[in-house]
Design a protein around this motif. Sequence first.
Motif, PDB file in Angstrom:
ATOM      1  N   ARG A  45      -4.534  92.341 -69.862  1.00 41.75           N
ATOM      2  CA  ARG A  45      -4.506  92.393 -68.399  1.00 41.75           C
ATOM      3  C   ARG A  45      -4.303  93.815 -67.892  1.00 41.75           C
ATOM      4  N   PHE A  46      -3.411  94.573 -68.584  1.00 41.58           N
ATOM      5  CA  PHE A  46      -3.148  95.942 -68.142  1.00 41.58           C
ATOM      6  C   PHE A  46      -4.402  96.791 -68.290  1.00 41.58           C
ATOM      7  N   GLU A  47      -5.104  96.668 -69.410  1.00 41.73           N
ATOM      8  CA  GLU A  47      -6.295  97.486 -69.631  1.00 41.73           C
ATOM      9  C   GLU A  47      -7.429  97.076 -68.702  1.00 41.73           C
ATOM     10  N   ALA A  48      -7.478  95.797 -68.331  1.00 37.53           N
ATOM     11  CA  ALA A  48      -8.466  95.364 -67.339  1.00 37.53           C
ATOM     12  C   ALA A  48      -8.164  96.018 -65.994  1.00 37.53           C
ATOM     13  N   ALA A  49      -6.866  96.092 -65.645  1.00 42.03           N
ATOM     14  CA  ALA A  49      -6.468  96.746 -64.394  1.00 42.03           C
ATOM     15  C   ALA A  49      -6.787  98.237 -64.432  1.00 42.03           C
ATOM     16  N   LEU A  50      -6.645  98.856 -65.599  1.00 37.39           N
ATOM     17  CA  LEU A  50      -6.978 100.278 -65.726  1.00 37.39           C
ATOM     18  C   LEU A  50      -8.433 100.546 -65.355  1.00 37.39           C
TER      19      LEU A  50
END
Length: 246
Positions: free
Chosen positions: A23-28
């Motif tokens: 999820r964090f890397e998708a947000a990045l």
Amino acid sequence: MNTDLETIENYVTGQLTPDERVRFEAALRTDPAVAEALAFYMLTKQVAGEQAREQRKAELDALRKPASMWSVPMRWAAAASITVLLGLGWYFLRPTNSPEMATRLADDYVAEHFMELPTTMDGGSSGSTTVDSLKTAVGLVNSGKLAEADALFLDILKRQPTNDRALKYAGIVSLRQGNYDQAITLFHRLSERTDLYSNPGLFYESLALLKRGLPMDKEQAKKLLDEVITRNLDGKAEAEKLIKSF
């Protein structure tokens, strides 16, 4: 995405769960604010590292002076500086290869290989109760219903304790849910199957140990990775990458 400093710190040090990391890397990729926050964090870390190195140099220069030349304030400053060096300063000066890096690589593997399970079931009768149950459980995993899938896999293992696919998939689900004790047990049971053409049990057990992160877990994980490499077991290529990160 509302990203706080703790989340960024956990991402950089490999402490996020596989789902959180995805999820964090998708947000990045989609949220400029998240990317800017991470960039600011990394810049701050770099600056702090440079300051720590300068501070260490000043401490060493001061230590070369005879003790008699030190004023009382200098002695207190030196003591305080050494405390910082042993704390935050050392954090920024530590080498890239570290147990935290190994955990991050384990996260990457989980995110790449464990987020969706294959739906094809080879072997056995397609109409058998066990195969149908396995297909149902895999469908639940791929729909994000991990708790339901976990219960179904464990039910299969009550009837067939050595079922290799149930052991592997139940271990993966346990790992994704953060139930590392159960994952380690299941993967170890899988590794004890000596009749399989391909058996990733030892490699998967090492991943679960890295994720659990108890005091002796990383050392035990390293031993398992060494064994995977020495015995040319399933996961050897990935094990070699992980070993280099210690």
